[in-house]
Design a protein around this motif. Structure first.
Motif, PDB file in Angstrom:
ATOM      1  N   ALA A 424      -2.180  -5.963  -2.508  1.00 38.41           N
ATOM      2  CA  ALA A 424      -2.289  -4.772  -1.583  1.00 38.41           C
ATOM      3  C   ALA A 424      -3.174  -3.708  -2.010  1.00 38.41           C
ATOM      4  O   ALA A 424      -3.353  -3.622  -3.338  1.00 38.41           O
ATOM      5  N   ALA A 427      -2.410   2.277  -1.572  1.00 43.04           N
ATOM      6  CA  ALA A 427      -1.491   2.996  -0.496  1.00 43.04           C
ATOM      7  C   ALA A 427      -0.558   2.091  -0.042  1.00 43.04           C
ATOM      8  O   ALA A 427       0.579   2.572   0.366  1.00 43.04           O
ATOM      9  N   ARG A 428      -0.806   1.032   0.477  1.00 43.11           N
ATOM     10  CA  ARG A 428       0.134  -0.042   1.179  1.00 43.11           C
ATOM     11  C   ARG A 428       1.186  -0.347  -0.009  1.00 43.11           C
ATOM     12  O   ARG A 428       2.415  -0.563   0.318  1.00 43.11           O
ATOM     13  N   GLU A 431       3.543   2.485  -0.318  1.00 41.05           N
ATOM     14  CA  GLU A 431       4.294   2.553   1.207  1.00 41.05           C
ATOM     15  C   GLU A 431       5.390   1.480   0.951  1.00 41.05           C
ATOM     16  O   GLU A 431       6.567   1.599   1.527  1.00 41.05           O
TER      17      GLU A 431
ATOM     18  N   ARG B  55       3.459  -9.417   7.956  1.00 38.98           N
ATOM     19  CA  ARG B  55       2.705 -10.187   7.306  1.00 38.98           C
ATOM     20  C   ARG B  55       2.785 -11.718   7.609  1.00 38.98           C
ATOM     21  O   ARG B  55       2.698 -12.730   6.614  1.00 38.98           O
ATOM     22  N   TYR B 192      -3.529   9.320   8.421  1.00 40.39           N
ATOM     23  CA  TYR B 192      -4.328   8.638   7.231  1.00 40.39           C
ATOM     24  C   TYR B 192      -3.935   7.226   7.632  1.00 40.39           C
ATOM     25  O   TYR B 192      -2.747   6.719   7.717  1.00 40.39           O
ATOM     26  N   TYR B 194      -4.295   3.391   5.734  1.00 38.83           N
ATOM     27  CA  TYR B 194      -5.075   2.666   4.485  1.00 38.83           C
ATOM     28  C   TYR B 194      -5.699   1.404   4.690  1.00 38.83           C
ATOM     29  O   TYR B 194      -6.388   0.945   3.823  1.00 38.83           O
ATOM     30  N   ASP B 195      -5.469   0.904   5.888  1.00 37.56           N
ATOM     31  CA  ASP B 195      -6.124  -0.251   6.368  1.00 37.56           C
ATOM     32  C   ASP B 195      -6.173  -0.295   7.796  1.00 37.56           C
ATOM     33  O   ASP B 195      -5.710   0.445   8.566  1.00 37.56           O
TER      34      ASP B 195
END
Lengths: 485, 210
Positions: A424, A427-428, A431, B55, B192, B194-195
């Protein structure tokens, strides 16, 4: 082209085998069972009663090599094929027979009990890159006399995959064989569809204890596959040179094959081992040493020169915790084993010189195994030529994320580990709790245990297994079996 | 099976052909196009979004679903326009001035379209003023700024300043490899990502869609 690694050229393999043959003929092997010395004598060995040694002439060895099978298969408890021990096909198995389990919350080792074994069986069932169960550790909550069979019983009750196991004594095998036959539905069916492999470990140098020798013979006669686990120790109980240790390994393994094939020509086996180097600083035998892995790959080449399916104890570590060393040593071993084409790789989950199993390490290692297996598939063109249309598509669509070519080959070309290996973004990852590898591994262990579903082995067979195991426990002095988790 | 449910499953499975055919069949039998959009296409994409977040599926699966949604949307579009129906709102997207990296920005655009947004992609090397002009002209609810370089990420601050100065009811979301939540906060951005998947979640939150 399958990627491969070679440590020995053909000439060196030939010389190693010749030297090993000479050792068997001139020095012989010690077999601590008079009856089995007789068997070897009847087949042409020169037997020296006073030293319990059998000297194996080349002709006897050649007859054994001629009858030895070059391939066999394993089947799960339901009778479906799982292992094809041919060519360079690689199958991973958890490390076996550890005395301790790494207690994750406490981060200490302790003797395992039934609940630990059950947890392991449940985790293994959920790991697709681990093809077999192993009797991973020795439950301490049953009498020692039945501990070997009890492990197998738990595996047959809780898991569906075939089992890599072993008997602790000569007397242990009949009960284990009986359990296997119950699960399979009879000894004939068990012979036709092997459900387990039994480890048989000679003692270096050149010695077969009574128990191990009897196990070899009993397995052969019952058609139960064995894996020969010679354990020369470079610099201590075998020459310090890797070549010299491979010579010794070859001689010890060939002596086992002779005994095995004399007992039952054509009986199946794996040409395996668990050699190691000796670390003089700590008086230990590091399984994670690169030289240990090189010896593994080298004896595998010797075994394959005969055309035999092979086995090794590798893809494991000597680390005491699930740390960088654990990953490094396991990863190196797994990659080398796959490149070498070792057919059965015992080791995932194991640490501390084969003394400890960690379920958390097992799920990490499972992902390592997945990557290693991908390595073994190598690089092949898959509708890559002519190249022009693909690149025209790329320029036209600006990406190939949903190209038919991508969709067709994505999952076979790229192995996606997880959820333990972290890929990941920071940031992920943050999180999701900024977890460590260990945190994710522990969560995965708990998830796998939670999602486990009971084995589909027929209830009447489970009942028969329990009845037989309970009777054995009672005979060994236990009031009852521990409750099955 | 309920046709709306079937349509949402076609979208989720990335079956563009079936999704378009089923949408046409439903319109032909008198279904409300807005209902088909909401209960079939958006519902399908929402399911995909949930599985993506969990996921269970990955970027290509989302893109396939998006493609299926677009195919069905093309069938609905004439009727939606006549009825005034629109997707979930407009997002203006671009890579900031001085930066030619647009892969991440493109992924965000694809994912946003898949989630039902109208995306106005300004491309790369976009001046700050252009983001604000486009937001005003297109009635955008969200501006998305992307940067790959530490030397260009500072341009995002200017986009935020101009958007605030223009008094537009538009939120600004930023992203890109060197960008962090702390940076976004420091320049006064509203969000923001992140992906790409996360960016869609943030846009939905900023636009009041979740």
């Amino acid at each position: 082209m399958r990627p491969t690694v070679r440590f020995l050229d053909d000439a060196l393999i030939g010389r190693i085998v010749d030297e090993a043959r000479g050792l068997l003929e001139k020095l012989g092997v010690e077999v601590q069972d008079p009856g089995l010395l007789d068997v070897l004598g009847e087949h042409g060995a020169r037997v020296e009663r006073g030293t319990s040694r059998a000297f194996l002439p080349g002709a006897l060895l050649d007859r054994a090599l001629a009858t030895a099978p070059r391939a066999f298969r394993l089947f799960d408890v339901l009778g479906d094929p799982t292992h094809d021990f041919t060519g360079s096909k690689v199958h991973f198995t958890p490390g076996s027979s550890a005395l301790n389990v790494l207690d994750w919350p406490a981060q200490t080792v302790r003797r395992p009990v039934t609940a630990d074994y059950a947890a392991c069986a449940k985790v293994v069932q959920g790991l697709p890159h681990i093809a077999a169960q192993s009797t991973a550790f020795v439950p301490a909550d049953v009498p020692d006399a039945i501990a070997d069979a009890y492990r197998l019983y738990l595996s047959l009750m809780l898991g569906e995959k075939p089992v890599v196991t072993g008997a602790f004594t000569a007397e242990g095998f009949p009960l284990m064989h009986e359990l296997l036959a119950i699960a399979r539905g009879g000894t004939g069916d068990l012979r036709a569809k092997p459900l387990a492999v039994f480890s048989a470990c000679p003692t270096s140098p050149f010695k077969w204890s009574r128990d191990t020798a009897r196990n070899v013979v009993d397995c052969a006669r019952a058609g139960v596959p064995v894996e020969f686990i010679a354990m020369p120790m470079a610099g201590f109980l075998s020459p310090v040179t890797l070549t010299g240790t491979v010579v010794q390994h070859t001689a010890e393994t060939l002596s086992g094959i002779v005994l095995h094939q004399c007992a039952a020509p054509g009986a199946p086996f794996l040409y395996g081992g668990s050699p190691g180097v000796f670390d003089i600083r700590y008086e230990t035998t590091p399984m994670g040493a690169i030289e240990t892995m090189m010896i593994d790959a080298a004896y595998n080449e010797v075994g394959k020169s005969f055309g035999f399916p092979t086995q090794a104890y590798t893809a494991l570590s000597d680390a005491k915790r699930l740390d960088a060393q654990a990953g490094l040593e396991t990863g190196m071993g797994a990659a080398l084993a796959v490149l070498a084409g070792i057919n059965s790789v015992s080791g995932p989950g194991m640490m501390d010189f084969e003394n400890c199993v960690s379920l958390e390490k097992l799920v990490v290692d499972h992902e390592i195994c997945g990557m290693a297996l991908r390595l073994g598939r190598g690089i092949e063109p898959r509708e890559d030529f002519p190249a022009l249309p693909r690149f025209e598509e790329l320029l036209r669509e600006e990406h190939l994320l949903i190209s038919p070519h991508t969709r067709k080959y994505l999952k076979s070309e790229i192995a996606f580990p997880g959820p333990v290996i972290d890929r990941a973004s920071r940031a992920r990852w943050a999180e999701e709790g900024s977890g460590t590898l260990g945190d994710r591994a522990h969560a995965e262990v708990e998830r796998l245990i939670g999602q486990w579903t009971p084995s589909r082995l027929a209830d009447d067979l489970k009942g028969a297994l329990t009845e037989r195991m309970a009777a054995a426990a009672k005979a060994a002095g236990a009031d009852a079996l521990p409750p099955l988790p | 099976m309920d046709k709306l449910k079937r349509l949402s499953e076609c979208v989720a499975a990335g079956d563009a052909e079936s999704a378009a055919a089923l949408a046409a069949e439903m319109l032909g039998s008198g279904a409300d196009p807005q209902e088909v959009l909401d209960g079939g296409l958006i519902a399908g994409m929402n399911a995909v979004g949930g599985r993506f977040k969990a996921r269970e599926i990955f970027l290509p699966d989302v893109l396939m679903a998006s493609k299926a949604m677009q195919a069905a949307l093309a069938v609905l579009q004439p009727r939606l326009a006549a009825g005034g129906g629109t997707p979930r709102g407009t997002v203006v997207l671009g890579t900031v001035r001085g930066d030619l990296h647009d892969i991440g920005k493109n992924l965000v655009g694809i994912m946003l379209r898949g989630a039902g947004y109208r995306v106005v992609d300004l491309g790369k090397d976009v001046p700050p003023e252009r983001f604000v002009e486009a937001a005003r002209a297109e009635g955008a609810r969200v501006i998305g700024c992307s940067a790959l370089l530490t030397t260009t990420m500072g341009v995002m601050r200017r986009v935020v300043e101009l958007a605030r100065a223009a008094g537009l009811p538009v939120k600004v979301i930023v992203g890109g490899a060197p960008v962090t939540a702390d940076f976004a906060s420091a320049i006064g951005a509203d969000g923001y990502g992140y992906d790409a998947g996360h960016a869609v979640e943030r846009v939905e939150a900023l636009a009041g869609d979740r």
